[in-house]
Design a protein around this motif. Structure first.
Motif, mmCIF file in Angstrom:
data_model
loop_
_atom_site.group_PDB
_atom_site.id
_atom_site.type_symbol
_atom_site.label_atom_id
_atom_site.label_comp_id
_atom_site.label_asym_id
_atom_site.label_seq_id
_atom_site.Cartn_x
_atom_site.Cartn_y
_atom_site.Cartn_z
ATOM 1 N N SER A 11 0.836 -0.966 0.131
ATOM 2 C CA SER A 11 0.120 0.066 -0.072
ATOM 3 C C SER A 11 1.062 1.328 0.115
ATOM 4 C CB SER A 11 -0.932 -0.252 1.231
ATOM 5 O OG SER A 11 -1.639 -1.101 1.291
ATOM 6 N N ASN A 103 -9.701 -3.616 -10.586
ATOM 7 C CA ASN A 103 -8.559 -4.162 -10.250
ATOM 8 C C ASN A 103 -7.568 -4.280 -11.466
ATOM 9 O OD1 ASN A 103 -8.514 -4.093 -7.406
ATOM 10 N ND2 ASN A 103 -10.040 -5.766 -7.592
ATOM 11 N N SER A 166 -2.146 -1.391 -4.101
ATOM 12 C CA SER A 166 -2.069 -2.024 -3.092
ATOM 13 C C SER A 166 -0.725 -3.051 -2.582
ATOM 14 C CB SER A 166 -3.158 -3.399 -3.394
ATOM 15 O OG SER A 166 -2.857 -4.228 -4.216
#
Length: 173
Positions: A11, A103, A166
Motif C-alpha cells: 500500500s 483491479n 495495493s
C-alpha cells in the motif's frame, strides 16, 4: 543458480518514488492496484535515471489513459536535447484492462537479449536483437518496448496519478 531477491512494498502512497540501482539490471516489477471510479487523471509509471536529478532521463514511460482506453509508451532524453520521443500507442483496446473501479495486475520486466553478451565477447558479431521492456497486464502479455537508451542507468521507479496501489513487488534476478 542464485535465487531471485524479492522486496515487497504494501500500500504505497502516491506519488511513489523508489530508488534502487538494481532497477537497471534484469528484474521484474509487479504492481497490483485499482483505478478509482471517479478518476479522470492519467496514471504514469516511469523507470528513470535519477543520477543527474533534477534532470531525469526516462528510458521507460507508461501512461495509462482510461478515458481514451489507451496505453502510451515513450522515453525522455534530456541530455541530448531531444526531450520526449515518438509515442507508441495501444489505442482503443478491446477489453481494455484498466477500467474505472477495476483491479489490475501489471508486470514490468526488464530484459536483456542474450545475444548481447555474445556481441560483447566477439566484436565482429553483429547484434541481432535489442534489449527491451516486456509488459503484461492481468497475466496476459501486452507489449514489448525496445530500449531507446541504456537501461543500465535506471535507478528510480516513479508512479503518479489517481491510482490506488495495493502492493509493489520487486524481483531482482
Amino acid at each position: 543458480m542464485s535465487r531471485p531477491f524479492n522486496h515487497v512494498i504494501p500500500s504505497p502512497s502516491i506519488p511513489y518514488y523508489f530508488y534502487d540501482a538494481r532497477l537497471g539490471r534484469p528484474c521484474n516489477i509487479y504492481i497490483a492496484g485499482l483505478l478509482p471510479s471517479n478518476s479522470v487523471e492519467n496514471v504514469s509509471i516511469n523507470l528513470a535515471n535519477a543520477s543527474d536529478f533534477p534532470r531525469l532521463s526516462v528510458p521507460f514511460h507508461l501512461s495509462i489513459r482510461p478515458h481514451e482506453r489507451t496505453l502510451v509508451r515513450n522515453s525522455y532524453l534530456p541530455d541530448v536535447g531531444l526531450g520526449w520521443q515518438t509515442e507508441e500507442r495501444h489505442t482503443r483496446m478491446a477489453g481494455f484492462p484498466f477500467g474505472y473501479g477495476g483491479n489490475f495486475d501489471l508486470m514490468l520486466s526488464l530484459k536483456y537479449d542474450k545475444v548481447r553478451w555474445v556481441v560483447e565477447m566477439i566484436p565482429s558479431f553483429q547484434k541481432l536483437k535489442s534489449d527491451f521492456f516486456s509488459v503484461a497486464v492481468n497475466g496476459q502479455h501486452s507489449f514489448d518496448f525496445t530500449h531507446r537508451m541504456p537501461a543500465s542507468g535506471i535507478n528510480l521507479l516513479n508512479i503518479t496519478g489517481n491510482v490506488l496501489i495495493s502492493s509493489i513487488r520487486y524481483e531482482f534476478l
